[in-house]
Design an enzyme around this catalytic site. Structure first.
Site, PDB file in Angstrom:
ATOM      1  N   HIS A 259       0.810  -1.228   0.000  1.00 13.34           N
ATOM      2  CA  HIS A 259       0.000   0.000   0.000  1.00 13.34           C
ATOM      3  C   HIS A 259       0.842   1.276   0.000  1.00 13.34           C
ATOM      4  O   HIS A 259       0.290   2.378  -0.080  1.00 13.34           O
ATOM      5  CB  HIS A 259      -0.950   0.026   1.205  1.00 13.34           C
ATOM      6  CG  HIS A 259      -1.970  -1.067   1.193  1.00 13.34           C
ATOM      7  ND1 HIS A 259      -2.820  -1.269   0.129  1.00 13.34           N
ATOM      8  CD2 HIS A 259      -2.280  -2.032   2.103  1.00 13.34           C
ATOM      9  CE1 HIS A 259      -3.608  -2.313   0.391  1.00 13.34           C
ATOM     10  NE2 HIS A 259      -3.299  -2.800   1.573  1.00 13.34           N
TER      11      HIS A 259
ATOM     12  N   HIS B 243      -6.341  -7.237  -0.514  1.00 16.08           N
ATOM     13  CA  HIS B 243      -6.546  -5.818  -0.802  1.00 16.08           C
ATOM     14  C   HIS B 243      -5.761  -5.408  -2.044  1.00 16.08           C
ATOM     15  O   HIS B 243      -4.682  -5.956  -2.313  1.00 16.08           O
ATOM     16  CB  HIS B 243      -6.093  -4.967   0.396  1.00 16.08           C
ATOM     17  CG  HIS B 243      -6.770  -5.353   1.676  1.00 16.08           C
ATOM     18  ND1 HIS B 243      -6.174  -6.178   2.600  1.00 16.08           N
ATOM     19  CD2 HIS B 243      -7.994  -5.047   2.157  1.00 16.08           C
ATOM     20  CE1 HIS B 243      -7.008  -6.363   3.616  1.00 16.08           C
ATOM     21  NE2 HIS B 243      -8.120  -5.694   3.375  1.00 16.08           N
TER      22      HIS B 243
ATOM     23  N   ASP C 141      -4.531 -12.914   3.254  1.00 10.30           N
ATOM     24  CA  ASP C 141      -5.761 -12.454   3.917  1.00 10.30           C
ATOM     25  C   ASP C 141      -7.024 -12.693   3.088  1.00 10.30           C
ATOM     26  O   ASP C 141      -8.137 -12.429   3.566  1.00 10.30           O
ATOM     27  CB  ASP C 141      -5.659 -10.978   4.350  1.00 10.30           C
ATOM     28  CG  ASP C 141      -5.022 -10.078   3.317  1.00 10.30           C
ATOM     29  OD1 ASP C 141      -4.713 -10.541   2.202  1.00 10.30           O
ATOM     30  OD2 ASP C 141      -4.825  -8.880   3.624  1.00 10.30           O
TER      31      ASP C 141
ATOM     32  N   TYR D 273      -3.977 -12.021   8.578  1.00  3.23           N
ATOM     33  CA  TYR D 273      -4.140 -11.540   9.953  1.00  3.23           C
ATOM     34  C   TYR D 273      -4.734 -12.556  10.908  1.00  3.23           C
ATOM     35  O   TYR D 273      -4.957 -12.250  12.075  1.00  3.23           O
ATOM     36  CB  TYR D 273      -4.961 -10.238   9.938  1.00  3.23           C
ATOM     37  CG  TYR D 273      -4.305  -9.232   9.028  1.00  3.23           C
ATOM     38  CD1 TYR D 273      -3.188  -8.515   9.456  1.00  3.23           C
ATOM     39  CD2 TYR D 273      -4.717  -9.064   7.702  1.00  3.23           C
ATOM     40  CE1 TYR D 273      -2.526  -7.644   8.604  1.00  3.23           C
ATOM     41  CE2 TYR D 273      -4.067  -8.198   6.846  1.00  3.23           C
ATOM     42  CZ  TYR D 273      -2.975  -7.485   7.305  1.00  3.23           C
ATOM     43  OH  TYR D 273      -2.308  -6.641   6.463  1.00  3.23           O
TER      44      TYR D 273
END
Ligand code: SP5
Ligand code: ZN
Length: 357
Positions: free
Chosen positions: A167, A205, A293, A332
């Site tokens: 990110h 993500h 994730d 996570y």
């Protein structure tokens, strides 16, 4: 497992100490225990110590201004006594110099330390503490060391690193990321092969930082499969199929966004689509941004991918038969993060045609 696992103890120096989300300080999710669980699961592998890299390894993918800010952010925060008044034990931004504030000129560097963070952080969840910079550098060291091992002849190498990186853009940080480890590995790989390098990001993500860093670069093909930001998921503003690269990099970026609740079938199809795209783009090396994730049960994403599908995805990526660097991103659920990584790495080795245990 055959491939080397690159490791640095310095990851532990970064303890996020929480995340400020919608103004509320909640427990951190990007915890030191994540890497320790993966390490324990891979205990029988060949561990290689991350080699410290020169600043150039970071500056290949980040602006000097972000580098200098992050290097000093904690010591400046502490020196300005914000730890005493108001009693904030992490660097937390409060004011963001939004482009709409400026009419054709650049913001000055603010005198107040409290105002500086917002110039580089794009969210309030990515806190900086005493060891954050050292750990973020160690994560880049791990990813770039893995790239060097592959350039040196290893068919594949895995960087077991944190904090994650995908990110972080050239100029700003967020999403639990400070420095873009996978981008730094891709830059190193790019210096060692003639043709393009592919980055395939399977974290749940969108890898907005990696996309931004290479958006206009035809030498690095960036593909990401992720939960649809348009369905309300981080990073919200980016990760749409229409983002296909710009300038000389037109066509060199690809996003596949999946609906919340998506499971193995469509997720594996997306991974295969990105692999085919990398192949037809002439990729000569592969960097996998390996977040796990997307697994069902992960608290940070609504995708429902099984461990067997992570192994199958690994196989698909391995079957590209490219020099392959895998860099840890998210994941996570402490109970499953280790096995999910092991399944993926085993799949990669199967795809590469190596025997696995
Ligand atoms: C590397 C990576 O996987 N980063 C993902 C960061 C996404 N975090 C979004 C968090 C949105 C709010 N989560 C609520 C939990 C508050 N602790
Ligand atoms: Zn993620």
């Amino acid at each position: 497992m055959r491939m080397p696992v690159v490791w640095s103890e310095r990851h532990r120096l970064h303890e996020p100490g929480g995340e400020v989300w919608v103004g509320v300080r909640t427990p951190g999710t990007e915890l030191p225990e994540r890497a320790e669980r993966i390490r324990a699961e891979l205990a029988d592998a060949r561990f290689v110590e991350a080699q410290e890299q020169a600043d150039d390894a970071v500056l290949a993918v980040h602006d000097r201004a972000l580098f200098d800010y992050l290097a000093r952010a904690w010591s400046d925060w502490e020196a300005s006594a914000l730890t005493e008044d108001p009693g904030q034990d992490r660097v937390v931004p409060y004011l963001f110099p939004h482009p709409g504030l400026f009419t054709g000129f650049e913001p000055v560097a603010p005198a107040a330390v409290s105002a500086r963070a917002g110039q580089f952080a794009y969210d309030t969840m990515t806190l900086i503490g005493p060891g954050t910079w050292e750990a973020a550098r160690a994560a880049v060291d791990s990813a770039v060391t893995a790239a060097d091992l592959v350039l040196g002849g290893e068919p594949a190498a895995y960087a077991c690193c944190r904090p994650p990186g995908h990110h972080a853009t050239r100029t700003c940080f967020g999403g639990s990321c400070y420095l873009n480890n996978a981008a730094a590995a891709a830059a190193r790989m790019s210096s060692g092969v003639e043709g393009p390098v592919a980055v395939i990001d399977v974290d749940a993500h969108h890898g907005n930082g990696t996309q931004a860093i290479f958006y206009e670069d035809p030498r690095v093909l960036v593909g990401s499969v992720h939960v649809d930001p348009g369905a309300g998921w981080f990073p919200h503003f980016l990760g749409f199929a229409a983002e296909t690269g710009g300038g000389a990099g037109a066509g060199a970026n690809r996003n596949v966004a999946l609906a919340p609740g998506t499971g193995d079938g469509p997720w594996l199809e997306a991974v295969a689509e990105l692999a085919d795209w990398a192949r037809s783009g002439g990729a000569e090396a592969l960097v996998v941004a390996l977040g796990v994730d997307a697994a069902g049960g992960d608290p940070e994403s609504p995708l429902e991918v099984t461990p067997a599908a992570f192994r199958a995805a690994g196989r698909t990526l391995g079957e590209l038969r490219l020099p392959t660097v895998l860099v840890q991103e998210g994941g996570y659920d402490l109970g499953t993060i280790g096995p999910l990584v092991r399944e993926t790495l085993s799949g990669v080795e199967e795809g590469l045609g190596q025997t696995t245990s």
